[in-house]
Design an enzyme around this catalytic site. Structure first.
Site, mmCIF file in Angstrom:
data_model
loop_
_atom_site.group_PDB
_atom_site.id
_atom_site.type_symbol
_atom_site.label_atom_id
_atom_site.label_comp_id
_atom_site.label_asym_id
_atom_site.label_seq_id
_atom_site.Cartn_x
_atom_site.Cartn_y
_atom_site.Cartn_z
ATOM 1 N N GLY A 15 -63.580 6.290 56.987
ATOM 2 C CA GLY A 15 -62.838 7.492 56.568
ATOM 3 C C GLY A 15 -62.220 7.243 55.197
ATOM 4 O O GLY A 15 -61.160 7.788 54.870
ATOM 5 N N ALA A 16 -62.902 6.423 54.391
ATOM 6 C CA ALA A 16 -62.313 5.934 53.138
ATOM 7 C C ALA A 16 -62.198 7.000 52.052
ATOM 8 O O ALA A 16 -61.501 6.805 51.071
ATOM 9 C CB ALA A 16 -63.139 4.758 52.611
ATOM 10 N N THR A 17 -62.906 8.133 52.224
ATOM 11 C CA THR A 17 -62.786 9.176 51.196
ATOM 12 C C THR A 17 -61.757 10.234 51.624
ATOM 13 O O THR A 17 -61.549 11.220 50.927
ATOM 14 C CB THR A 17 -64.150 9.875 50.961
ATOM 15 O OG1 THR A 17 -64.666 10.261 52.249
ATOM 16 C CG2 THR A 17 -65.138 8.956 50.280
ATOM 17 N N ALA A 54 -56.466 7.884 53.334
ATOM 18 C CA ALA A 54 -56.880 6.688 52.590
ATOM 19 C C ALA A 54 -56.375 6.766 51.155
ATOM 20 O O ALA A 54 -55.818 5.803 50.622
ATOM 21 C CB ALA A 54 -58.398 6.571 52.618
ATOM 22 N N ASP A 77 -73.138 6.586 58.297
ATOM 23 C CA ASP A 77 -73.089 7.715 59.221
ATOM 24 C C ASP A 77 -73.020 7.074 60.603
ATOM 25 O O ASP A 77 -73.900 6.282 60.962
ATOM 26 C CB ASP A 77 -74.375 8.539 59.037
ATOM 27 C CG ASP A 77 -74.470 9.682 60.034
ATOM 28 O OD1 ASP A 77 -73.836 9.587 61.111
ATOM 29 O OD2 ASP A 77 -75.187 10.654 59.745
ATOM 30 N N LYS A 113 -53.888 8.483 64.992
ATOM 31 C CA LYS A 113 -53.842 9.612 65.901
ATOM 32 C C LYS A 113 -54.734 10.743 65.380
ATOM 33 O O LYS A 113 -55.038 10.723 64.186
ATOM 34 C CB LYS A 113 -52.399 10.063 66.069
ATOM 35 C CG LYS A 113 -51.878 10.911 64.900
ATOM 36 C CD LYS A 113 -50.549 11.450 65.267
ATOM 37 C CE LYS A 113 -49.936 12.295 64.231
ATOM 38 N NZ LYS A 113 -50.554 13.521 63.815
ATOM 39 N N ASP A 170 -48.651 17.294 67.730
ATOM 40 C CA ASP A 170 -48.736 16.662 66.404
ATOM 41 C C ASP A 170 -47.541 15.748 66.124
ATOM 42 O O ASP A 170 -47.686 14.721 65.466
ATOM 43 C CB ASP A 170 -48.812 17.773 65.332
ATOM 44 C CG ASP A 170 -48.985 17.230 63.922
ATOM 45 O OD1 ASP A 170 -49.858 16.359 63.738
ATOM 46 O OD2 ASP A 170 -48.254 17.662 63.016
ATOM 47 N N HIS A 185 -44.565 10.605 67.262
ATOM 48 C CA HIS A 185 -43.431 10.121 66.473
ATOM 49 C C HIS A 185 -42.087 10.281 67.195
ATOM 50 O O HIS A 185 -41.297 9.354 67.274
ATOM 51 C CB HIS A 185 -43.363 10.860 65.125
ATOM 52 C CG HIS A 185 -44.670 10.879 64.387
ATOM 53 N ND1 HIS A 185 -45.522 9.810 64.377
ATOM 54 C CD2 HIS A 185 -45.269 11.840 63.636
ATOM 55 C CE1 HIS A 185 -46.590 10.106 63.635
ATOM 56 N NE2 HIS A 185 -46.470 11.341 63.187
ATOM 57 N N LYS A 213 -42.232 22.962 61.074
ATOM 58 C CA LYS A 213 -42.650 23.106 59.683
ATOM 59 C C LYS A 213 -41.980 24.347 59.113
ATOM 60 O O LYS A 213 -41.572 25.237 59.846
ATOM 61 C CB LYS A 213 -44.169 23.220 59.605
ATOM 62 C CG LYS A 213 -44.851 21.948 60.151
ATOM 63 C CD LYS A 213 -46.237 21.753 59.600
ATOM 64 C CE LYS A 213 -46.905 20.526 60.180
ATOM 65 N NZ LYS A 213 -46.527 19.274 59.537
#
Ligand code: BG6
Length: 491
Positions: free
Chosen positions: A12-14, A18, A89, A145, A232, A237, A335
């Protein structure tokens, strides 16, 4: 403890996390001399790209997300040389074989895998790693998560990793545990003699935990809708904060001792029912309004259609054990609230007997005596404020009391020290194999069991969201939830 992993393998580096958090944290660790010289970061995502193109992206992210005075061209040059990029992939075995070639020769020195992908890819990724021979007792795996959307689906996610990795190798991330102020709760409770004797139902009237945000959906519509604030923010948290705040003292600061105590507190949460959700919970959704002087749109407008997803939740929780019997815990998060502010408020009980006359009256002959409060501000400011009663100077016959504040600003006390990104602590602990600040499977499941009771209650009671204008503290029913008990939110 064994040698830290020499290789960090990021899936998930892009992605956004990250760029915003993981690479800036790794850079900061390198800059502070906390990574070995030959540390290797293998970044992976589906996009086809070569090492150089990806390194350029990382440097752009560092410039964007690090404070200007942290970015140093020499360190950045060392950092980019540590990074390789390998497209993968997760359904393609050949891709994992190519990945394994890049790890070549480093397996024995340990790999920390970090999954920052949708959870549906956790299982296939773990399997791909195993098939490519990358799974050894020295391989650790961290995952972000959401771990499921209810207890049953969290078990599926945990099983998909758990049949390949032992629990000691699995690091479930809750980034709140990486925050200094959350860890400081342990220091406050167990490093001082004066709080712990009062930390129970005898001295505490109620507790409030607020995690308020000013932001809205921030382009995360596809993730957030159908998930909502309860899953969420509360499931992870807020319940982690609650467990640290309410657990029994662990015998020592080690992963088993701390997590054993946390899970006991989580399992003591009183499940809700279709009856109790009506009085013990509020679901809200923001409509257009103004936050911080800016006009903002409503949730449904951002989404482009009506929705029953809550962007605000307030709860009255109980922990059914000896220590906390009868103490309500008021929890709220949302939010598009008026301020970004996370804090814990402990409302102590009144003194047993007032020698100063009638309590709680500022006029008409009262003494001004009020119960003590302890406010622990987690963010954005970091402070601890204890209100104590003091005599107001003067010659009145009847002693006049006034609240004064014992104010400890952690920001000021540790002014010379850089406030670290929560992920720096967590990545360092992952590399070192210390699980204390990661969530164990039984904790996640105890959290979901309680959350499921609320969601089931909402469904059964047909509880729809109430609206609130952006820039307010949730629907008015959230105020009623606490005021019915004679208390009020600490805003
Ligand atoms: C994430 C949630 O886990 O935490 C987000 O998915 C939320 O919706 C974020 O905005 C808040 O984190 P922080 O560190 O900014 O308080």
């Amino acid at each position: 403890m064994t040698e830290p992993s020499a290789t960090f393998l990021l899936f998930g580096a892009t992605g956004d996390l990250a760029r915003r958090m993981i690479f800036p944290s790794l850079y900061n660790l390198l800059s502070d001399g906390l990574l070995p010289d030959d540390f290797l970061i293998i970044a992976s995502a589906r996009t086809e790209m070569d090492d150089e193109a990806f390194r350029e992206e990382v440097c752009a992210a560092l410039k964007q997300f690090l404070p200007a005075d942290r970015y140093d061209a020499d360190i950045a040059a060392r950092f980019r040389a540590m990074i390789l990029y390998q497209p993968v992939d997760s359904s393609n075995g050949a891709h994992f074989a190519e990945l394994a070639e890049r790890v070549d020769g480093r397996l024995e020195r340990g790999i920390s895998v970090y999954l920052s992908t949708p959870p549906s890819l956790f299982g296939p990724t773990a399997q791909g790693l195993a098939d490519a021979g990358l799974l050894t007792p020295r391989t650790r795996i961290a995952m972000e998560k959401p771990i499921g959307k209810d207890l049953a689906s969290s078990k599926v996610v945990n099983d998909s990793i758990g049949h390949l990795f032992a629990e000691e190798q699995i690091f479930r991330v809750d980034h709140y545990l990486g925050k200094e102020t959350v860890q400081n709760l342990l220091a406050l409770r167990f490093g001082n003699v004066m709080f712990e004797p009062l930390w129970n139902a005898t001295a505490i009237d109620h507790v409030q935990i607020t995690v308020a945000e000013t932001v809205g959906l921030e382009g995360r519509v596809s993730y957030y809708d159908g998930v909502g604030a309860l899953r969420d923010m509360v499931q992870n948290h807020i319940l982690q904060i609650l467990s640290i705040l309410t657990m029994e003292p662990p015998a020592r600061m080690d992963p088993t001792a701390v997590r054993d105590e946390k899970v006991k507190a989580l399992r003591s949460l009183r499940p809700m029912t279709a009856e109790t959700v009506k009085t013990h919970s509020v679901r809200g959704q923001y409509t257009p309004g103004a936050v911080g002087g800016q006009i903002v749109t409503g949730y449904a407008d951002e989404l482009g259609q009506p929705s029953d997803t809550e962007t605000f939740v307030a709860l009255k929780a109980h922990i059914d054990n000896w220590r906390w019997q009868g103490v309500p815990f008021y929890l709220r998060t949302g939010k598009r609230l008026p301020a970004r502010q996370s804090e814990i408020m402990i409302q102590f009980k009144p003194v047993r007997h007032s020698i100063f006359g009638r309590d709680g009256q500022h006029s008409g002959g009262g003494s001004g005596l009020e119960p003590n409060t302890l406010v622990i501000r987690l963010q954005p400011e970091e402070y601890i404020r204890l209100t104590i009663m003091s005599k107001r100077p003067g010659l009145e016959r009847q002693v006049q009391l006034e609240e004064v504040t014992l104010d400890v600003s952690l920001t000021a006390a540790f002014a010379g020290q850089r406030r670290r990104i929560a992920y720096e602590r967590l990545i360092l602990d992952l590399l070192a194999g210390d699980q204390t600040l990661f969530v164990r499977r039984d904790e996640v499941e105890a959290q979901w069991a309680w959350i499921d009771s609320i969601i089931d209650g909402w469904k059964e009671a047909h509880m729809k969201v109430s609206t609130y204008s952006s820039g307010n503290w949730g629907p008015s029913s959230a105020i009623a939830l606490i005021e019915r008990d004679g208390a009020s939110w600490h805003d």
